[in-house]
Design an enzyme around this catalytic site. Structure first.
Site, short mmCIF file in Angstrom:
data_model
loop_
_atom_site.label_atom_id
_atom_site.label_comp_id
_atom_site.label_asym_id
_atom_site.label_seq_id
_atom_site.Cartn_x
_atom_site.Cartn_y
_atom_site.Cartn_z
N HIS A 1 -82.05 -38.83 24.14
CA HIS A 1 -80.77 -38.38 23.58
C HIS A 1 -80.34 -39.16 22.35
O HIS A 1 -79.56 -38.67 21.55
CB HIS A 1 -79.67 -38.43 24.66
CG HIS A 1 -79.20 -39.82 24.98
ND1 HIS A 1 -79.83 -40.62 25.91
CD2 HIS A 1 -78.16 -40.53 24.50
CE1 HIS A 1 -79.19 -41.76 25.99
NE2 HIS A 1 -78.18 -41.76 25.16
N HIS B 1 -85.70 -45.82 23.39
CA HIS B 1 -84.60 -45.68 22.42
C HIS B 1 -84.78 -46.59 21.21
O HIS B 1 -84.72 -46.15 20.06
CB HIS B 1 -83.26 -46.02 23.08
CG HIS B 1 -82.88 -45.13 24.20
ND1 HIS B 1 -83.24 -43.80 24.27
CD2 HIS B 1 -82.14 -45.36 25.33
CE1 HIS B 1 -82.76 -43.26 25.37
NE2 HIS B 1 -82.09 -44.18 26.03
N LYS C 1 -86.49 -39.24 30.34
CA LYS C 1 -87.06 -40.56 30.59
C LYS C 1 -86.59 -41.05 31.96
O LYS C 1 -85.58 -40.54 32.47
CB LYS C 1 -86.65 -41.53 29.47
CG LYS C 1 -85.21 -42.06 29.56
CD LYS C 1 -84.99 -43.13 28.53
CE LYS C 1 -83.65 -43.82 28.73
NZ LYS C 1 -83.57 -44.70 29.90
N GLU D 1 -73.93 -52.83 25.48
CA GLU D 1 -73.11 -52.10 26.44
C GLU D 1 -72.24 -53.10 27.19
O GLU D 1 -72.74 -54.12 27.68
CB GLU D 1 -73.99 -51.34 27.43
CG GLU D 1 -74.83 -50.23 26.81
CD GLU D 1 -75.67 -49.53 27.85
OE1 GLU D 1 -75.27 -48.44 28.30
OE2 GLU D 1 -76.72 -50.07 28.22
N LYS E 1 -78.25 -37.93 18.13
CA LYS E 1 -76.97 -38.39 17.59
C LYS E 1 -76.91 -38.16 16.08
O LYS E 1 -77.91 -38.31 15.37
CB LYS E 1 -76.76 -39.87 17.92
CG LYS E 1 -76.58 -40.11 19.42
CD LYS E 1 -76.35 -41.56 19.72
CE LYS E 1 -76.12 -41.78 21.21
NZ LYS E 1 -74.85 -41.19 21.67
N ARG F 1 -81.17 -29.81 45.82
CA ARG F 1 -81.30 -29.66 47.28
C ARG F 1 -79.99 -29.20 47.92
O ARG F 1 -79.99 -28.68 49.03
CB ARG F 1 -81.74 -30.98 47.89
CG ARG F 1 -83.13 -31.43 47.44
CD ARG F 1 -83.56 -32.71 48.13
NE ARG F 1 -83.70 -32.50 49.57
CZ ARG F 1 -84.15 -33.44 50.41
NH1 ARG F 1 -84.50 -34.63 49.94
NH2 ARG F 1 -84.26 -33.18 51.70
N LYS G 1 -76.88 -55.32 28.72
CA LYS G 1 -75.74 -54.91 29.55
C LYS G 1 -74.71 -56.04 29.59
O LYS G 1 -75.03 -57.20 29.43
CB LYS G 1 -76.21 -54.60 30.97
CG LYS G 1 -77.18 -53.46 31.11
CD LYS G 1 -76.47 -52.12 31.09
CE LYS G 1 -77.40 -50.99 31.47
NZ LYS G 1 -76.72 -49.68 31.38
N ASP H 1 -86.11 -49.68 30.17
CA ASP H 1 -85.03 -48.70 30.16
C ASP H 1 -84.57 -48.35 28.75
O ASP H 1 -84.24 -47.20 28.47
CB ASP H 1 -83.85 -49.23 30.98
CG ASP H 1 -82.74 -48.20 31.15
OD1 ASP H 1 -83.06 -47.06 31.52
OD2 ASP H 1 -81.58 -48.54 30.90
#
Length: 529
Positions: A216, A278, A186, A254, A220, A75, A378, A273
């Protein structure tokens, strides 16, 4: 590089081997047809951090087709030159490992274009059709187009219909997949019903062989190497079964939080998520049977069979199969960090999980009764993703374990996916000396040191696969639906159950105590990372 390739701003040589700034002796196994790639959401982080650096890396390796160009859309109002300048700045900021030469960038930038668009407006796509027709003549793309949806999922359906209305979705033959092609990031739906609805919309305009659902993780190097490790080495595949493997752990940890994505994460949570896509994709690659060929459908067939064989969760004892958690305040690398409920745009009473641990069983002949432990979270102790395969112990104890255990420790094969991609094998050996003492050592392989070359990003491999029409590393519609069918009952049970006692783990720890109990109930422990 041939004279014609030098003359064209983006070119691929016809030679089998070429020399380039990234790698010498690179063998080209497949060539892409001329095409234009339209990146919708070109002002976003994904384009700046991943997509443009990956495409430029492919360009300087001579892997882009001779007729090629890129159209960015978002945009934000911007000219072609402003877009090129912004992408150059992104290269300098996010792609330090990719050689950036003035002449090479000039030739690449000559194929970058920009067209502002509001994707929610039906009339936004006719200007794109006109620009692509113009670029087909200027760059020789032959009218072949790839549409990369790096946009909010709520815009997927308007874009699909807009492309169709503008005449940009009419199917034409391609070498491996028909044109045009559409790449979907995703999340692919937020539950089974929404995923099926999105598939219905996609399949109303595009054929399945035109749809590339990108993950992704599958690009790898270590993930790609799983099949090579298993099926190209006669010493591993005979042991890759329930007779020799005791259990498998797959960890995605993470240390970062939600990085300002509070609104998105409140809707998604860790199970949606990370696990539904994954982590289950990693499970399918580790557990799949040998495909009859490396054809995209043959490999995807075997991965789908694994997902279909995963035992459904029993709502009656769900807490013995699945654990959820949410981080509270804590310390990461010596710095105090807030809890999830203190993050921006997060409810102070949020029930959203930031950690998930699952115990999976694959009900087939190869893996019957072998537990697969999967965890993702996380704000954990460090950032690392790995697959740890623990073999069964030696059947008869001849030697004393150095730790004093009644049984000698088991062998373990570890596939580290990030941050340092590599493979490690733990084995016992005799320590030098006059007495017999067992010492455990690891035989390590690291991509960065073993080959002395730059490891390409996951997006380089996946974008090249999309260019040539190879969908092997992309999710197929039945894979997505089977994964959602497995996860949906867990999400429903959590939503219908009493509120969890969140937060239940501190930032900087390794998750809630229930995660340890999940694996300890079977006599195992999470690998120390």
């Amino acid at each position: 590089m041939s004279d014609s390739a030098r003359a064209n701003p983006v070119a691929v040589t016809e030679a089998a081997t070429l020399v380039n700034p990234l790698r010498e002796g690179l063998t080209i196994e497949r060539a892409a047809e001329p095409c234009a790639m339209v990146i919708m959401g070109a002002h976003g982080d994904l384009t700046k951090r991943k997509l443009i650096p990956a495409l430029y890396a492919l360009f300087i390796q001579g892997l882009l087709p001779e007729g090629f160009c890129i159209v960015g859309q978002s945009r934000t109002a911007m000219s072609h030159e402003q877009f090129r300048a912004a992408m150059l700045e992104s290269m300098r900021q996010f792609a330090a490992d990719v050689p950036l030469a003035d002449e090479e960038w000039r030739r690449f930038a000559a194929c970058l274009y920009y067209l502002p668009a509001d994707f929610a407006r039906p009339d936004a796509f006719q200007p794109l059709a006109e620009l692509l027709a113009e670029l087909a003549g200027r760059h020789g793309t032959q009218g072949n187009n790839i549409f990369y949806l790096s946009i909010a999922p709520s815009l997927y359906v308007p874009v699909i219909h807009g492309l169709s209305a503008a005449g940009l979705a009419a199917s034409r033959p391609g070498k491996q997949a028909p044109w045009p092609r559409i790449v979907v990031e995703k999340p692919f739906g937020h539950d089974l019903q929404s995923a099926q609805a999105l598939d219905h919309e996609l399949h109303g305009v595009f054929g399945e062989h035109q749809i590339f659902r990108i993950d992704h993780y599958l690009g790898k190097e270590t993930v790609q190497n799983i099949m090579v490790l298993r099926f190209a080495n006669g010493i591993f595949e005979p042991l890759w079964n329930r007779q020799h493997i005791e259990h498998i752990q797959i960890t995605n940890a993470e240390s970062i939080g939600i990085e300002g994505r509070g609104s998105y994460y409140e809707e998604a949570g860790n199970l949606r998520d990370m696990v539904q896509n994954h982590m289950l994709q990693l499970v399918s690659l580790v557990a799949m049977e040998p495909p009859i060929s490396l054809d995209a459908e043959a490999t995807r067939d075997e991965r789908t069979k694994v997902l279909k064989a995963i035992r459904p969760f029993n709502p009656a004892n769900l807490d013995q199969q699945v654990v959820r958690g949410q981080y509270g305040p804590g310390w990461i690398l010596g710095q105090k960090v807030p809890g999830y409920r203190q993050e921006p745009k997060v409810s102070p009473e949020s029930r959203t999980e930031t950690f998930s641990a699952l115990k999976l069983f694959i009900d087939n002949w190869r893996w019957a009764d072998v537990p697969f432990y999967v965890r993702s979270g996380k704000r954990l102790g460090k950032s690392i993703t790995e697959i740890a395969i623990q073999f069964r112990r030696a059947p008869h104890k001849l030697f004393r374990d150095p730790a004093g255990d009644d049984q000698i420790s088991p062998n373990m094969l570890v596939l580290q996916i990030q941050p340092d991609e590599g493979i490690s094998l733990k084995f016992a050996t005799k320590q030098p000396g006059p007495t017999t003492q067992i010492r455990w050592l690891s035989m390590d392989f690291r991509y960065g040191t073993a080959f002395a070359v730059r490891t390409p990003s996951a997006y380089e491999r996946l974008l090249l696969d999309c260019l040539v029409g190879d969908a092997s590393l992309f999710a197929r519609t039945d894979q997505v639906e089977v994964a959602w069918a497995l996860i949906d009952p867990v999400l429903r049970a959590w939503n219908q159950g009493p509120p969890p006692a969140f937060p239940d783990y501190s930032a900087g720890s390794w998750g809630p105590p229930a995660s340890d109990r999940l694996i300890e109930a079977d006599g195992f422990a999470w690998r120390r990372l």
